[in-house]
Design an enzyme around this catalytic site. Structure first.
Site, PDB file in Angstrom:
ATOM      1  N   GLY A   6       0.842  -1.201   0.000  1.00  8.10           N
ATOM      2  CA  GLY A   6       0.000   0.000   0.000  1.00  8.10           C
ATOM      3  C   GLY A   6       0.871   1.242   0.000  1.00  8.10           C
ATOM      4  O   GLY A   6       0.546   2.277   0.571  1.00  8.10           O
ATOM      5  N   ASP A  48      -1.327  -6.663  -6.580  1.00  5.40           N
ATOM      6  CA  ASP A  48      -2.651  -6.691  -5.948  1.00  5.40           C
ATOM      7  C   ASP A  48      -2.478  -7.486  -4.665  1.00  5.40           C
ATOM      8  O   ASP A  48      -2.252  -8.696  -4.704  1.00  5.40           O
ATOM      9  CB  ASP A  48      -3.653  -7.382  -6.895  1.00  5.40           C
ATOM     10  CG  ASP A  48      -5.011  -7.594  -6.215  1.00  5.40           C
ATOM     11  OD1 ASP A  48      -5.961  -7.983  -6.907  1.00  5.40           O
ATOM     12  OD2 ASP A  48      -5.094  -7.378  -4.978  1.00  5.40           O
ATOM     13  N   TYR A 138     -15.585  -0.607   8.254  1.00  7.14           N
ATOM     14  CA  TYR A 138     -14.146  -0.325   8.396  1.00  7.14           C
ATOM     15  C   TYR A 138     -13.716  -0.551   9.844  1.00  7.14           C
ATOM     16  O   TYR A 138     -12.746  -1.244  10.121  1.00  7.14           O
ATOM     17  CB  TYR A 138     -13.895   1.122   7.975  1.00  7.14           C
ATOM     18  CG  TYR A 138     -12.508   1.646   8.209  1.00  7.14           C
ATOM     19  CD1 TYR A 138     -12.268   2.619   9.186  1.00  7.14           C
ATOM     20  CD2 TYR A 138     -11.433   1.209   7.446  1.00  7.14           C
ATOM     21  CE1 TYR A 138     -11.001   3.122   9.392  1.00  7.14           C
ATOM     22  CE2 TYR A 138     -10.166   1.719   7.640  1.00  7.14           C
ATOM     23  CZ  TYR A 138      -9.953   2.680   8.615  1.00  7.14           C
ATOM     24  OH  TYR A 138      -8.695   3.188   8.821  1.00  7.14           O
ATOM     25  N   LYS A 142     -11.228  -3.377  11.364  1.00  6.23           N
ATOM     26  CA  LYS A 142     -10.019  -2.971  12.084  1.00  6.23           C
ATOM     27  C   LYS A 142      -9.988  -3.609  13.479  1.00  6.23           C
ATOM     28  O   LYS A 142      -8.943  -4.073  13.934  1.00  6.23           O
ATOM     29  CB  LYS A 142      -9.932  -1.446  12.192  1.00  6.23           C
ATOM     30  CG  LYS A 142      -9.489  -0.758  10.898  1.00  6.23           C
ATOM     31  CD  LYS A 142      -8.091  -1.191  10.485  1.00  6.23           C
ATOM     32  CE  LYS A 142      -7.606  -0.474   9.240  1.00  6.23           C
ATOM     33  NZ  LYS A 142      -6.271  -0.976   8.811  1.00  6.23           N
ATOM     34  N   ILE A 168      -5.542  11.384   9.627  1.00  7.32           N
ATOM     35  CA  ILE A 168      -4.181  11.825   9.287  1.00  7.32           C
ATOM     36  C   ILE A 168      -4.223  12.897   8.202  1.00  7.32           C
ATOM     37  O   ILE A 168      -4.943  12.774   7.208  1.00  7.32           O
ATOM     38  CB  ILE A 168      -3.319  10.628   8.842  1.00  7.32           C
ATOM     39  CG1 ILE A 168      -3.084   9.722  10.072  1.00  7.32           C
ATOM     40  CG2 ILE A 168      -1.995  11.085   8.246  1.00  7.32           C
ATOM     41  CD1 ILE A 168      -2.298   8.478   9.796  1.00  7.32           C
TER      42      ILE A 168
HETATM   43  C1  VAH Z   1     -10.884   7.294   7.724  1.00  7.99           C
HETATM   44  N1  VAH Z   1      -8.686   8.342   7.648  1.00  7.99           N
HETATM   45  O1  VAH Z   1     -11.358   8.397   7.691  1.00  7.99           O
HETATM   46  C2  VAH Z   1      -9.409   7.164   8.096  1.00  7.99           C
HETATM   47  C3  VAH Z   1      -9.220   7.036   9.588  1.00  7.99           C
HETATM   48  C4  VAH Z   1      -9.971   7.746  11.873  1.00  7.99           C
HETATM   49  C5  VAH Z   1     -10.120   7.947  10.408  1.00  7.99           C
HETATM   50  O2  VAH Z   1      -9.343   5.717   9.981  1.00  7.99           O
HETATM   51  O3  VAH Z   1     -11.530   6.323   7.451  1.00  7.99           O
END
Ligand code: VAH
Length: 314
Positions: A6, A48, A138, A142, A168
């Site tokens: 990545g 990939d 997401y 995680k 970030i």
């Molecule tokens: C997002 N930049 O927005 C990522 C991050 C805490 C946010 O995990 O999905």
């Protein structure tokens, strides 16, 4: 050798450049689906990450001993493509952990996110150990990933290390599909058009961090002695928290005519499920983490770098 999976992404590109500075470009291999926007200065392999055979043969061919696994589908996109999001985030992590279990890879970095926290988590100074009920695909992937890393550490002594990145802010690579991306887009729009339409409400406070702090944390954690690592799910990590209104005010100090409007979309619900601030005392205690960039320092660096970057493209 070190493999960055990545490597063209928002964190991957800066991490690759830093790893080359530390270890030399002959020790680092960058891999991603597409080439990075900026020249990184080491060998690039088009890959990939979900192609197990290609990944395994790359690790064997290049004698990879450390993997920085930055491949992920971020929060906003994964809500639209849940199965692809789960597969990309989880299957690739499983493969890298399996290669370590088989002794092919010696050390792994894999980022989690403050997105593991959900609406039932305390929102202020969220502690390392607390209620974790993620409300997004997401965040679910995680948190599952964190528990998978801990399982491989406990049961197979895999040395995998992780931090829960906040949002970030960086400029070398455009982020893709994140809810905190407003804090990057706003700088490009401020420099290009002098105005920005925010997809989050003005008072949406979120934990954020400038990329240099995120890279420092990552390298410091990876270079810490194994016995100092007491968290094998993922360390809370924090620097600053701000709202779109506070960020706009900080930008206006440099660009007085900058204006902002607010048109919240589906990403507002995602942001509302996340904490406002994070307690990262464990990271500071265990491996000496501390951040350098406050809001004003981040804003002046971002405006300087993006003005320079956009001048190059005209
Ligand atoms: C997002 N930049 O927005 C990522 C991050 C805490 C946010 O995990 O999905």
């Amino acid at each position: 050798k070190i493999l960055v999976l990545g490597a063209s992404g928002q964190v991957g590109i800066d991490l690759t450049i830093r790893l080359i500075e530390i270890f030399g470009n002959h020790r680092v291999i960058a891999a991603d689906l597409k080439e990075p926007e900026e020249e990184v200065g080491c060998k690039f392999v088009q890959l990939d990450a979900t192609d197990k055979d290609s990944l395994l043969s790359l690790v064997k061919r290049e004698k990879i001993s450390e993997v920085y696994h930055l491949v992920a589908m971020l929060s906003a996109t994964a809500e639209k493509f849940p199965i692809k999001g789960w597969q990309l985030n989880m299957d690739t992590l499983f493969q890298v952990l399996e290669m370590a279990r088989q002794g092919l890879v010696k050390k792994i970095f894999w980022p989690s996110s403050i997105a593991v926290f959900g609406p039932t988590t305390p929102k202020e100074h969220t502690p390392q150990h607390t209620i974790v009920e993620p409300a997004t695909i997401y965040g679910i992937s995680k948190y599952a990933g964190e528990l998978l890393c801990q399982w491989y550490y406990i049961n197979h002594k895999v040395d995998v290390r992780s931090v829960r990145y906040p949002g970030i802010v960086s400029w070398k690579a455009e982020p893709g599909g994140g809810t905190t991306d407003y804090a990057v887009e706003i700088f490009y729009q401020a420099v290009k058009d002098g105005k920005y339409e925010s997809f989050l409400n003005p008072d949406t406070e979120l934990p954020m961090m400038y990329i240099d702090d995120a890279i420092n944390a990552t390298i410091t954690l990876m270079q810490a002695p194994a016995h100092s690592i007491n968290i094998r799910t993922s360390y809370n990590l924090s620097a600053i928290s701000f709202t779109p209104a506070q960020l706009a005010r900080a930008i206006k100090k440099h660009l007085p005519s900058f204006t902002i409007e607010y048109k919240p979309d589906y990403r507002q619900q995602i942001a509302d499920s996340w904490p406002k601030s994070i307690d990262d005392a464990e990271a500071r205690k265990d491996w000496g983490w501390s951040h350098q960039f406050d809001l004003d320092k981040m804003v002046s660096e971002m405006l300087f770098q993006i003005t320079k970057k956009l001048k190059k493209t005209v």
